[in-house]
Design a protein around this motif. Structure first.
Motif, PDB file in Angstrom:
ATOM      1  N   GLY A 608       0.824  -1.205   0.000  1.00 54.11           N
ATOM      2  CA  GLY A 608       0.000   0.000   0.000  1.00 54.11           C
ATOM      3  C   GLY A 608       0.854   1.250   0.000  1.00 54.11           C
ATOM      4  O   GLY A 608       1.983   1.264   0.487  1.00 54.11           O
ATOM      5  N   VAL A 609       0.285   2.316  -0.556  1.00 52.20           N
ATOM      6  CA  VAL A 609       0.895   3.642  -0.530  1.00 52.20           C
ATOM      7  C   VAL A 609      -0.155   4.613  -0.021  1.00 52.20           C
ATOM      8  O   VAL A 609      -1.286   4.657  -0.536  1.00 52.20           O
ATOM      9  CB  VAL A 609       1.389   4.078  -1.928  1.00 52.20           C
ATOM     10  CG1 VAL A 609       2.012   5.469  -1.847  1.00 52.20           C
ATOM     11  CG2 VAL A 609       2.381   3.084  -2.493  1.00 52.20           C
ATOM     12  N   GLN A 610       0.201   5.386   1.004  1.00 52.76           N
ATOM     13  CA  GLN A 610      -0.705   6.376   1.579  1.00 52.76           C
ATOM     14  C   GLN A 610      -0.027   7.731   1.489  1.00 52.76           C
ATOM     15  O   GLN A 610       1.082   7.908   2.003  1.00 52.76           O
ATOM     16  CB  GLN A 610      -1.015   6.025   3.039  1.00 52.76           C
ATOM     17  CG  GLN A 610      -1.690   4.669   3.187  1.00 52.76           C
ATOM     18  CD  GLN A 610      -1.603   4.109   4.590  1.00 52.76           C
ATOM     19  OE1 GLN A 610      -0.849   4.606   5.415  1.00 52.76           O
ATOM     20  NE2 GLN A 610      -2.358   3.067   4.856  1.00 52.76           N
ATOM     21  N   GLY A 611      -0.695   8.671   0.839  1.00 55.55           N
ATOM     22  CA  GLY A 611      -0.072   9.972   0.615  1.00 55.55           C
ATOM     23  C   GLY A 611      -0.994  11.122   0.923  1.00 55.55           C
ATOM     24  O   GLY A 611      -2.221  10.976   0.961  1.00 55.55           O
ATOM     25  N   LYS A 612      -0.402  12.274   1.165  1.00 59.29           N
ATOM     26  CA  LYS A 612      -1.168  13.503   1.347  1.00 59.29           C
ATOM     27  C   LYS A 612      -0.322  14.683   0.916  1.00 59.29           C
ATOM     28  O   LYS A 612       0.923  14.644   0.978  1.00 59.29           O
ATOM     29  CB  LYS A 612      -1.622  13.666   2.800  1.00 59.29           C
ATOM     30  CG  LYS A 612      -0.527  13.907   3.806  1.00 59.29           C
ATOM     31  CD  LYS A 612      -1.051  14.038   5.230  1.00 59.29           C
ATOM     32  CE  LYS A 612      -1.573  12.728   5.750  1.00 59.29           C
ATOM     33  NZ  LYS A 612      -1.889  12.780   7.204  1.00 59.29           N
ATOM     34  N   SER A 613      -0.970  15.728   0.437  1.00 58.83           N
ATOM     35  CA  SER A 613      -0.269  16.941   0.038  1.00 58.83           C
ATOM     36  C   SER A 613       0.062  17.774   1.273  1.00 58.83           C
ATOM     37  O   SER A 613      -0.367  17.470   2.390  1.00 58.83           O
ATOM     38  CB  SER A 613      -1.125  17.746  -0.942  1.00 58.83           C
ATOM     39  OG  SER A 613      -2.357  18.101  -0.342  1.00 58.83           O
ATOM     40  N   ARG A 614       0.816  18.838   1.091  1.00 62.02           N
ATOM     41  CA  ARG A 614       1.207  19.684   2.201  1.00 62.02           C
ATOM     42  C   ARG A 614      -0.007  20.417   2.768  1.00 62.02           C
ATOM     43  O   ARG A 614      -1.019  20.592   2.088  1.00 62.02           O
ATOM     44  CB  ARG A 614       2.280  20.676   1.773  1.00 62.02           C
ATOM     45  CG  ARG A 614       1.870  21.601   0.651  1.00 62.02           C
ATOM     46  CD  ARG A 614       3.072  22.264   0.003  1.00 62.02           C
ATOM     47  NE  ARG A 614       3.900  22.931   0.999  1.00 62.02           N
ATOM     48  CZ  ARG A 614       5.220  23.040   0.896  1.00 62.02           C
ATOM     49  NH1 ARG A 614       5.847  22.497  -0.135  1.00 62.02           N
ATOM     50  NH2 ARG A 614       5.912  23.667   1.828  1.00 62.02           N
TER      51      ARG A 614
END
Length: 693
Positions: A608-614
């Motif tokens: 899995g990959v979990q991401g968020k912007s600044r």
């Protein structure tokens, strides 16, 4: 066409092509609503994680699980993430002033708002309600609600034991067991113990455990089937948290210099009695009476350094907050017998909720060699009535109308002799139109109104007598906040059940939004915080959850959120004009992408990959986090009763900010302002062995 509108458009078009029988619907039941409906047939943006979903990401705490939800974020400022934001709305800390969280937390129906969730080991499921849910949950659900259900008793014996070891001298031992003790009595017991040295090195003390984790959680349920129509239940919780707190570094990394590391201690006991009675001809009765008692001790080395670090410039302060909380809650409701889908038939709910919460605070602050003490007490009483109707306009079209009226009263007193009271009546509502295109496709539109109570700025009042803080005389109180949410959603599955998707688009109008402000007159160590009201705010976006079974060996999961948020007219007391800026802890994009791949009958890989912007850290300054991408991997080997798994979280070892400030605190550079961040966990590598019986 923009991304958010394209997503909604495709979801609507796909919904009209879905045809299948009812048995193909994904069978996940939402437990936190008035009635337990299938997730695909609930009008509203609700996300659910089962125990299997959490295991896929090797989640050990709520912080790990929250990364999987669209448009959900959290803030730490303690040993764990304790403050949750949904769709950009939510608090980030609590010091002197009592806050009413915008996002509440229920564990087995018991109110843990402000305390957080200490363990998610072996849950029944974790639910996130996104958007205002005042009709269902009242003042604690301005932005949404987190609902955790622990394992329910079963009349067939079952159990599981799990043991994990990981880097940073970490280990976890947990398990649950459920079994009958008589023909009509059964129990479930869940226990969890976690320990870790934490992810901080204190260079001054030459220790690596000043930010340690040491937690025990126990949850017990007993179910008694008194008659065919009457069921009684008992729930008991115990939390014993002895964590350290030493997270902020003058060098802005994971190496601290504090000589008086803080702590984050919580002891909580809770008990609930439940009743369910189906003997009436027109309605069922459900009720819960709960009691919670919690004592916490939270403190930190305010200067983040040691005596002698910069003679002539340094200061030495320590801050500590001791809180006591005692609460009673009663939720009593009538739920009508299902009327079916025939034209004109109406299902209804009518209920009453009452709570009594007594909160005590002692703040012990050492400034150099001077001891300062501030103490306050707040008694809060809530009483509300609520109701909801669901009317079948046709066999496919249903109208839902709900509302709640809540009256609260606060009585405040502190050591300065200040005594204030507040008495307000607030209301929330929900209207939705739900079109069941076929058993597997739902379209809905809704408008809802949420609210949360105002309060008293005790810290401002305590400092207002000092000349440099005189402006705080105008900050004695902060007003209630309200929000109106307009939402359109689509939920559907393909005929063979291989594809399931849920999409919601929303627009939220916030009025009198509560924001955190700070006054630091001479830019020295003396400062004061308070809660203020900005004129308004706007939050709008889209969230999507999709599951695709590619073939018998491969499943793919995609959750994504897009969020735009705006502060209304707001200028801080330090003169910073934040009008029109993004709200705090509201990343514009976040996502979670994962896959389950069955390599052989016994061997599987989860990735899995979990991401968020600044995002901005505060509504009082313009400091920002960095964007992040967390890569998680898990390889497991399954036998009939045993499972052995090797897992990695944050495989790329990214520094992910979970709380941030902007000010000067380093005497070595004469207190020049910097962005100081608390980081989430670094790369974690562990092994878990589980035994089912």
């Amino acid at each position: 066409m923009s991304l958010r509108y394209s997503t909604v458009f495709l979801a609507v078009i796909s919904a009209f092509s879905l045809h299948a029988s009812e048995q193909d619907i994904e069978h996940i039941s939402v437990k936190g609503d008035f009635r337990q409906h299938n997730l695909q047939q609930v009008a509203g943006s609700v996300a659910v994680l089962t125990e299997q979903d959490m295991q896929r990401q090797s989640a050990q705490h709520l912080d790990d699980a929250l990364q999987q939800f669209a448009n959900v974020n959290f803030a730490a400022g303690a040993s764990r993430g304790r403050f949750i934001q949904i769709r950009g709305i939510g608090e980030r800390s609590e010091f002197i002033d009592v806050i009413n969280p915008s996002v509440g937390i229920l564990i087995d129906g018991i109110d843990y708002a402000g305390l957080g969730i200490s363990s998610i080991a072996h849950p029944e499921q974790l639910e996130i309600f996104r958007g205002p849910e005042a009709t269902r949950f009242g003042t604690n659900a301005l932005a949404g609600m987190v609902n955790l259900t622990s394992k329910n008793p079963t009349f067939t014996p079952e159990g599981k034991l799990s043991a994990s070891v990981a880097n940073y001298d970490s280990w976890q031992l947990s398990g649950y067991h459920s079994a009958p003790v008589a023909d009509n009595v059964a129990y479930s017991l869940t226990l969890d113990k976690q320990k870790s040295d934490g992810f901080i090195d204190n260079a001054h003390l030459n220790r690596d455990d000043t930010n340690n984790i040491d937690e025990f959680t126990g949850r017990f349920k007993l179910q008694y089937l008194a008659t065919e129509q009457l069921q009684l239940g008992l729930t008991a919780h115990v939390i014993d948290q002895q964590n350290g707190y030493d997270a902020f570094s003058l060098d802005r990394n994971r190496i601290t210099l504090s000589d008086e590391p803080g702590k984050d201690i919580l002891r909580s006991d809770a008990l609930a009695l439940n009743l369910a009675y189906q003997g009436l001809s027109i309605a069922d009765i459900t009720a819960q009476l709960s009691y919670l008692n919690a004592d916490s001790d939270y403190g930190f080395d305010e200067d983040w350094s040691f005596r002698g670090i910069a003679p002539g410039w340094e200061y030495s302060y320590q801050d500590r907050y001791l809180r006591q909380r005692e609460q009673w809650t009663l939720d009593y409701r009538f739920v009508s017998k299902p009327a079916g889908q025939l034209f004109g038939h109406t299902d209804w709910v009518l209920g009453m909720y009452a709570s009594q919460r007594d909160l005590g605070l002692q703040r012990l602050r050492r400034a150099e060699d001077e001891q300062r003490m501030f103490a306050s007490e707040l008694a809060r009483r809530n009483l509300s009535v609520y109701g909801e109707t669901q009317t079948a306009l046709t066999e496919q079209l249903r109208l839902v109308v709900g509302g709640r009226v809540e009256q609260y009263q606060d009585d405040y007193a502190d050591v300065a002799g200040i005594m204030l009271d507040s008495d307000k009546t607030l209301w929330g509502a929900k209207v939705s139109l739900n079109y069941q295109l076929n058993p597997q496709a739902l379209l809905y539109g809704l408008v809802s109104r949420g609210y949360k109570v105002g309060g008293i700025n005790g810290e401002a009042l305590s400092k207002a007598a000092e000349e440099e803080f005189a402006i705080l005389t105008t900050k004695a109180r902060f007003a209630p906040e309200s929000v109106i949410n307009a939402e359109f959603g689509v939920k559907g599955s393909t005929a063979d059940g291989r594809l399931t998707t849920r999409v919601a688009a929303f627009y939220m109008w916030r009025q009198d939004m509560q924001v955190k402000g700070w006054i630091n007159p001479d830019l020295g160590p003396e400062f004061a915080g308070f809660i203020d009201n900005a004129a308004s705010g706007r939050n709008y976006g889209v969230e999507m959850e999709t599951r695709l079974q590619v073939n018998e060996q491969l499943n793919v999961y995609v959750n994504a959120g897009y969020l735009q948020s705006r502060l209304g007219q707001y200028v801080t007391d330090s003169g910073i004009d934040l009008t029109g800026r993004d709200q705090a802890h509201a990343p514009r994009v976040n996502y979670s992408v994962g896959a389950d791949w069955l390599l052989t009958e016994q061997l599987s890989l989860q990735a899995g990959v979990q991401g968020k912007s600044r995002f901005y850290y505060s509504d009082g300054h313009n400091a920002e986090s960095s964007g992040s991408e967390l890569v998680n991997l898990r390889v497991s080997y399954q036998l009939p009763q045993w499972e052995l798994a090797l897992w990695v979280r944050n495989a790329l070892d990214q520094d992910v900010g979970v709380r941030g400030f902007y000010f000067g605190n380093d005497p070595r550079d004469e207190y020049a302002p910097h962005v100081y961040e608390q980081f989430g966990e670094p790369r974690r590598i562990g092994i878990t062995a589980s035994y089912n019986f």
